[in-house]
Design a protein around this motif. Structure first.
Motif, short mmCIF file in Angstrom:
data_model
loop_
_atom_site.label_atom_id
_atom_site.label_comp_id
_atom_site.label_asym_id
_atom_site.label_seq_id
_atom_site.Cartn_x
_atom_site.Cartn_y
_atom_site.Cartn_z
N ALA A 1 -62.34 15.07 19.32
CA ALA A 1 -61.21 15.96 19.04
C ALA A 1 -61.70 17.23 18.33
O ALA A 1 -61.26 18.34 18.65
N TYR A 2 -62.61 17.06 17.40
CA TYR A 2 -63.17 18.21 16.68
C TYR A 2 -63.93 19.12 17.64
O TYR A 2 -63.75 20.34 17.61
N LEU A 3 -64.78 18.56 18.48
CA LEU A 3 -65.54 19.38 19.44
C LEU A 3 -64.60 20.10 20.41
O LEU A 3 -64.84 21.25 20.77
N TRP A 4 -63.56 19.41 20.84
CA TRP A 4 -62.58 20.03 21.73
C TRP A 4 -61.91 21.22 21.03
O TRP A 4 -61.75 22.29 21.61
N HIS A 5 -61.55 21.02 19.78
CA HIS A 5 -60.91 22.07 19.00
C HIS A 5 -61.86 23.27 18.81
O HIS A 5 -61.42 24.42 18.81
N ARG A 6 -63.14 23.01 18.68
CA ARG A 6 -64.16 24.05 18.43
C ARG A 6 -64.74 24.64 19.72
O ARG A 6 -65.59 25.52 19.65
N ARG A 7 -64.28 24.19 20.86
CA ARG A 7 -64.89 24.60 22.14
C ARG A 7 -64.92 26.11 22.33
O ARG A 7 -65.80 26.63 23.00
N GLY A 8 -64.01 26.84 21.74
CA GLY A 8 -63.99 28.29 21.88
C GLY A 8 -65.09 28.98 21.08
O GLY A 8 -65.35 30.16 21.26
N HIS A 9 -65.80 28.22 20.25
CA HIS A 9 -66.84 28.79 19.40
C HIS A 9 -68.24 28.68 20.01
O HIS A 9 -69.22 29.08 19.38
N PHE A 10 -68.34 28.07 21.19
CA PHE A 10 -69.64 28.03 21.87
C PHE A 10 -69.44 28.29 23.35
O PHE A 10 -68.39 28.02 23.91
N SER A 11 -70.45 28.86 23.96
CA SER A 11 -70.37 29.29 25.34
C SER A 11 -71.22 28.40 26.24
O SER A 11 -72.33 28.00 25.87
N ALA A 12 -70.70 28.14 27.43
CA ALA A 12 -71.45 27.34 28.41
C ALA A 12 -72.70 28.07 28.88
O ALA A 12 -73.57 27.47 29.50
N GLY A 13 -72.80 29.35 28.55
CA GLY A 13 -73.97 30.12 28.95
C GLY A 13 -75.14 30.02 27.99
O GLY A 13 -76.17 30.64 28.20
N THR A 14 -74.98 29.22 26.94
CA THR A 14 -76.06 29.04 25.96
C THR A 14 -76.51 27.58 25.97
O THR A 14 -75.78 26.69 26.39
N TRP A 15 -77.71 27.36 25.47
CA TRP A 15 -78.21 25.98 25.38
C TRP A 15 -77.33 25.14 24.46
O TRP A 15 -77.02 24.00 24.75
N THR A 16 -76.91 25.75 23.37
CA THR A 16 -76.05 25.05 22.43
C THR A 16 -74.72 24.69 23.08
O THR A 16 -74.24 23.56 22.96
N GLY A 17 -74.14 25.64 23.78
CA GLY A 17 -72.88 25.39 24.47
C GLY A 17 -73.00 24.30 25.51
O GLY A 17 -72.15 23.40 25.60
N ARG A 18 -74.06 24.36 26.29
CA ARG A 18 -74.29 23.31 27.30
C ARG A 18 -74.47 21.95 26.64
O ARG A 18 -73.97 20.94 27.14
N TYR A 19 -75.18 21.94 25.53
CA TYR A 19 -75.39 20.68 24.80
C TYR A 19 -74.04 20.08 24.39
O TYR A 19 -73.79 18.90 24.62
N PHE A 20 -73.18 20.90 23.80
CA PHE A 20 -71.89 20.37 23.34
C PHE A 20 -70.99 19.94 24.49
O PHE A 20 -70.24 18.97 24.38
N ILE A 21 -71.07 20.63 25.61
CA ILE A 21 -70.29 20.24 26.79
C ILE A 21 -70.77 18.90 27.32
O ILE A 21 -69.97 17.99 27.60
N VAL A 22 -72.08 18.74 27.47
CA VAL A 22 -72.63 17.48 27.96
C VAL A 22 -72.35 16.36 26.96
O VAL A 22 -71.97 15.24 27.35
N LEU A 23 -72.51 16.65 25.68
CA LEU A 23 -72.22 15.65 24.66
C LEU A 23 -70.76 15.23 24.71
O LEU A 23 -70.45 14.03 24.68
N GLY A 24 -69.85 16.19 24.79
CA GLY A 24 -68.43 15.87 24.85
C GLY A 24 -68.09 15.02 26.06
O GLY A 24 -67.33 14.04 25.94
#
Length: 123
Positions: free
Chosen positions: A76-99
């Motif tokens: 729920a926290y990661l979903w809420h924070r999804r606007g703070h990271f971009s799928a175009g970055t390694w970090t963003g991809r990491y959080f998407i795959v993790l979620g």
């Protein structure tokens, strides 16, 4: 517990190892992202709580309770924070795959917990 997991089929073993690697990978981002710090904290609490459940109940379906209590709020926290990271970055991809990984895991965990409370206490 890892000995019990080693007796499972290769798909379950691969899934468990995937989750271990993915959660541990949060270390790569902890100095740059608050979300990664929460992932790492949840991962460490999950290890302790799941170890407690394993020692108390053995290798049974109730182990999913650890994921449910810790990863549901994390997702729920990661979903809420999804606007703070971009799928175009390694970090963003990491959080998407993790979620996505947490979501799939939670589906199985909720089913396992219901089955446990309905009397199916096997692994």
């Amino acid at each position: 517990m890892m000995e019990d997991i080693a007796r499972e089929g290769p798909l379950l073993q691969a899934w468990v190892y995937w989750m271990m690697v993915l959660n541990t990978a949060s270390i790569l981002f902890v100095f740059h992202r608050v979300e990664a710090r929460w992932v790492l904290a949840a991962w460490l609490v999950n290890i302790v709580f799941m170890s407690f459940l394993y020692e108390t109940y053995g290798y049974t379906r109730i182990l999913g309770l650890s994921h449910i209590l810790i990863w549901t709020p994390l997702l729920a926290y990661l979903w809420h924070r999804r606007g703070h990271f971009s799928a175009g970055t390694w970090t963003g991809r990491y959080f998407i795959v993790l979620g996505a990984t947490i979501l799939v895991s939670l589906i199985f965990d909720y089913v396992d917990l219901v089955r446990y409370f309905l009397g199916d206490q096997a692994a």
